[in-house]
Design a protein around this motif. Structure first.
Motif, mmCIF file in Angstrom:
data_model
loop_
_atom_site.group_PDB
_atom_site.id
_atom_site.type_symbol
_atom_site.label_atom_id
_atom_site.label_comp_id
_atom_site.label_asym_id
_atom_site.label_seq_id
_atom_site.Cartn_x
_atom_site.Cartn_y
_atom_site.Cartn_z
ATOM 1 N N GLN A 1 -37.569 27.614 -40.037
ATOM 2 C CA GLN A 1 -38.398 28.579 -40.751
ATOM 3 C C GLN A 1 -38.611 28.148 -42.206
ATOM 4 N N GLY A 2 -37.824 27.170 -42.652
ATOM 5 C CA GLY A 2 -37.995 26.659 -44.011
ATOM 6 C C GLY A 2 -38.967 25.492 -44.101
ATOM 7 N N GLY A 3 -39.367 24.932 -42.979
ATOM 8 C CA GLY A 3 -40.291 23.797 -43.008
ATOM 9 C C GLY A 3 -40.054 22.864 -41.843
ATOM 10 N N GLU A 4 -40.647 21.667 -41.899
ATOM 11 C CA GLU A 4 -40.478 20.721 -40.790
ATOM 12 C C GLU A 4 -39.846 19.422 -41.259
ATOM 13 N N LEU A 5 -39.152 18.782 -40.330
ATOM 14 C CA LEU A 5 -38.460 17.547 -40.635
ATOM 15 C C LEU A 5 -38.819 16.539 -39.538
ATOM 16 N N VAL A 6 -39.386 15.395 -39.945
ATOM 17 C CA VAL A 6 -39.741 14.374 -38.952
ATOM 18 C C VAL A 6 -38.480 13.583 -38.605
ATOM 19 N N LEU A 7 -38.077 13.644 -37.343
ATOM 20 C CA LEU A 7 -36.850 12.964 -36.929
ATOM 21 C C LEU A 7 -37.139 11.551 -36.410
ATOM 22 N N TYR A 8 -38.318 11.391 -35.824
ATOM 23 C CA TYR A 8 -38.676 10.090 -35.231
ATOM 24 C C TYR A 8 -40.198 10.043 -35.105
ATOM 25 N N ASP A 9 -40.806 8.951 -35.543
ATOM 26 C CA ASP A 9 -42.267 8.876 -35.423
ATOM 27 C C ASP A 9 -42.732 7.424 -35.324
ATOM 28 N N PHE A 10 -43.080 7.039 -34.111
ATOM 29 C CA PHE A 10 -43.679 5.714 -33.910
ATOM 30 C C PHE A 10 -44.908 5.869 -33.031
ATOM 31 N N HIS A 11 -46.078 5.839 -33.628
ATOM 32 C CA HIS A 11 -47.298 5.851 -32.816
ATOM 33 C C HIS A 11 -48.477 5.404 -33.675
ATOM 34 N N ASN A 12 -49.502 4.940 -33.001
ATOM 35 C CA ASN A 12 -50.723 4.557 -33.701
ATOM 36 C C ASN A 12 -51.707 5.715 -33.655
ATOM 37 N N PRO A 13 -52.552 5.843 -34.684
ATOM 38 C CA PRO A 13 -53.470 6.985 -34.745
ATOM 39 C C PRO A 13 -54.443 7.059 -33.558
ATOM 40 N N ASP A 14 -54.749 5.897 -32.952
ATOM 41 C CA ASP A 14 -55.754 5.905 -31.880
ATOM 42 C C ASP A 14 -55.146 6.151 -30.494
ATOM 43 N N GLN A 15 -53.850 6.408 -30.429
ATOM 44 C CA GLN A 15 -53.225 6.602 -29.114
ATOM 45 C C GLN A 15 -53.430 8.014 -28.583
ATOM 46 N N ASN A 16 -53.436 8.116 -27.261
ATOM 47 C CA ASN A 16 -53.621 9.424 -26.621
ATOM 48 C C ASN A 16 -52.291 10.144 -26.464
ATOM 49 N N VAL B 1 -38.798 22.557 -27.672
ATOM 50 C CA VAL B 1 -37.456 22.969 -27.253
ATOM 51 C C VAL B 1 -36.868 23.881 -28.332
ATOM 52 N N PRO B 2 -36.824 25.194 -28.062
ATOM 53 C CA PRO B 2 -36.197 26.084 -29.030
ATOM 54 C C PRO B 2 -34.711 25.764 -29.169
ATOM 55 N N VAL B 3 -34.256 25.678 -30.401
ATOM 56 C CA VAL B 3 -32.845 25.344 -30.651
ATOM 57 C C VAL B 3 -32.302 26.261 -31.740
ATOM 58 N N LEU B 4 -31.016 26.202 -31.925
ATOM 59 C CA LEU B 4 -30.395 26.938 -33.003
ATOM 60 C C LEU B 4 -29.998 25.923 -34.068
ATOM 61 N N VAL B 5 -30.442 26.127 -35.285
ATOM 62 C CA VAL B 5 -30.112 25.193 -36.362
ATOM 63 C C VAL B 5 -28.901 25.747 -37.108
ATOM 64 N N ARG B 6 -27.868 24.945 -37.137
ATOM 65 C CA ARG B 6 -26.620 25.405 -37.755
ATOM 66 C C ARG B 6 -26.528 24.867 -39.179
ATOM 67 N N TYR B 7 -26.401 25.758 -40.137
ATOM 68 C CA TYR B 7 -26.247 25.368 -41.543
ATOM 69 C C TYR B 7 -24.777 25.577 -41.906
ATOM 70 N N ILE C 1 -24.541 30.000 -41.345
ATOM 71 C CA ILE C 1 -25.498 30.788 -40.560
ATOM 72 C C ILE C 1 -26.179 29.892 -39.518
ATOM 73 N N ASP C 2 -26.586 30.508 -38.431
ATOM 74 C CA ASP C 2 -27.348 29.825 -37.379
ATOM 75 C C ASP C 2 -28.750 30.431 -37.373
ATOM 76 N N GLN C 3 -29.747 29.575 -37.413
ATOM 77 C CA GLN C 3 -31.105 30.119 -37.415
ATOM 78 C C GLN C 3 -31.974 29.462 -36.355
ATOM 79 N N PHE C 4 -32.890 30.251 -35.833
ATOM 80 C CA PHE C 4 -33.792 29.794 -34.789
ATOM 81 C C PHE C 4 -34.729 28.700 -35.334
ATOM 82 N N GLY C 5 -34.909 27.675 -34.547
ATOM 83 C CA GLY C 5 -35.859 26.615 -34.887
ATOM 84 C C GLY C 5 -36.319 25.969 -33.593
ATOM 85 N N PHE C 6 -37.107 24.906 -33.690
ATOM 86 C CA PHE C 6 -37.487 24.227 -32.446
ATOM 87 C C PHE C 6 -37.782 22.753 -32.684
#
Lengths: 145, 163
Positions: free
Chosen positions: A100-115, A122-128, A133-138
């Motif tokens: 709910q605080g924003g997004e974090l890119v964990l892995y990204d390998f692709h070309n812009p022209d790919q389909n 996958v809804p997950v619980l983010v543990r801080y 506290i545990d908060q809903f994320g995905f």
């Protein structure tokens, strides 16, 4: 005269029929490719959440997926260090963690022209840990080809 | 006589043409009107998504320090939590669930039906689309046991409907 008329009519009908069936076959092929890509996306999502994320347990039984946020923010650096290893597993894909605080890119390998197909979430619980506290994320997983 | 016969042949040709055209059109209409069958992977994704959503959302910590699960139990049965900050536990629970659904399922474009029930009575319902005619895989259902000796269950269910 009538014979020519009938021949022209049959030819037109055959052409329309051929066009219709040809289009349907093409659509079927596209659908099959989409389906394959979607299945791959599900596999990556499964593999990633089960292996990389922490499985939170309650009384010793794994009940739901959760992410230790401190580990998650270190993951992009870990991926960068082990590019070949991760690439051999996940190939062209993008995995993002949304909180709910924003997004974090964990892995990204692709070309812009790919389909790609629709992403798998996958809804997950983010543990801080520091805040206790545990908060809903995905986790959002997209596979590219 | 020859003109009459020629007219008959033309008429027969026209009838054959109309018949062929009608059969073709019928075939196209049937083919297009049949809804696409949903694959196993689609069904699997929908069911997993629904279960993971329920499990993660119930453990979510709300703004007043209790998890969603604790608030659900309290609002429906226990009534021990007097206040959540400046407001009531029911208000916080309602706002939290709405926010979570808007943040995720609604943003992703899913049609859903999220219901919290206790003893055949609906306490909370959040719905986006999901008309009665829409196909849906099995609903995710999470019982929350309450009470001591005579334990009962609150049921949290989530159905995701195919668009």
């Amino acid at each position: 005269m009538e014979t020519i008329f009938v021949i022209i009519l049959i030819t037109i009908i055959l052409l329309i029929g051929f066009r219709f069936f040809h289009k349907t076959a093409q659509e079927d092929t596209e659908q099959a490719i989409d389906e394959k890509l979607r299945f791959l996306t599900v596999q990556v999502a499964q593999s990633f959440t089960k292996s990389t994320l922490v499985a939170c347990s309650q009384e010793g039984v794994v009940r739901y997926y959760c992410i230790d946020y401190q580990k998650a923010i270190n993951l992009p650096a870990l991926v960068a260090q082990n590019t070949d290893y991760f690439y051999s597993y996940y190939g062209n894909a993008r995995i993002r963690l949304h909180t709910q605080g924003g997004e974090l890119v964990l892995y990204d390998f692709h070309n812009p022209d790919q389909n790609t197909t629709r992403p798998v979430f996958v809804p997950v619980l983010v543990r801080y840990p520091n805040e206790r506290i545990d908060q809903f994320g995905f986790v959002e997983v997209s596979v590219f080809s | 006589m020859k003109t009459k016969r020629s007219a008959q042949v033309e008429l027969v040709g026209l009838v054959i043409f109309v018949l062929l055209f009608a059969v073709g059109l019928l075939f196209v209409v049937i083919n297009r009107a049949t809804p696409p069958a949903h694959s196993f992977s689609d069904e699997y994704v929908y069911e997993e998504l629904a279960f993971n959503f329920i499990l993660a959302s119930l453990k979510h910590d709300t703004s007043c320090g209790y998890t969603v699960e604790e608030l659900v139990k309290d609002v429906i049965y226990n009534h021990n939590i007097g206040a959540c900050g400046d407001t009531t536990p029911a208000v916080v629970l309602n706002e939290t669930l709405s926010d979570l659904l808007n943040f995720s399922l609604r943003t992703w474009g899913y049609d859903y039906e999220y219901v919290i029930m206790f003893q055949d009575q609906e306490y909370f319902r959040y719905q986006q689309g999901c008309a009665a005619y829409q196909e849906r895989p099995s609903a995710a259902l999470q019982p929350l046991p309450i009470g001591g000796v005579n334990a009962k269950n609150i049921f949290v269910s989530l159905s995701l409907c195919y668009a």
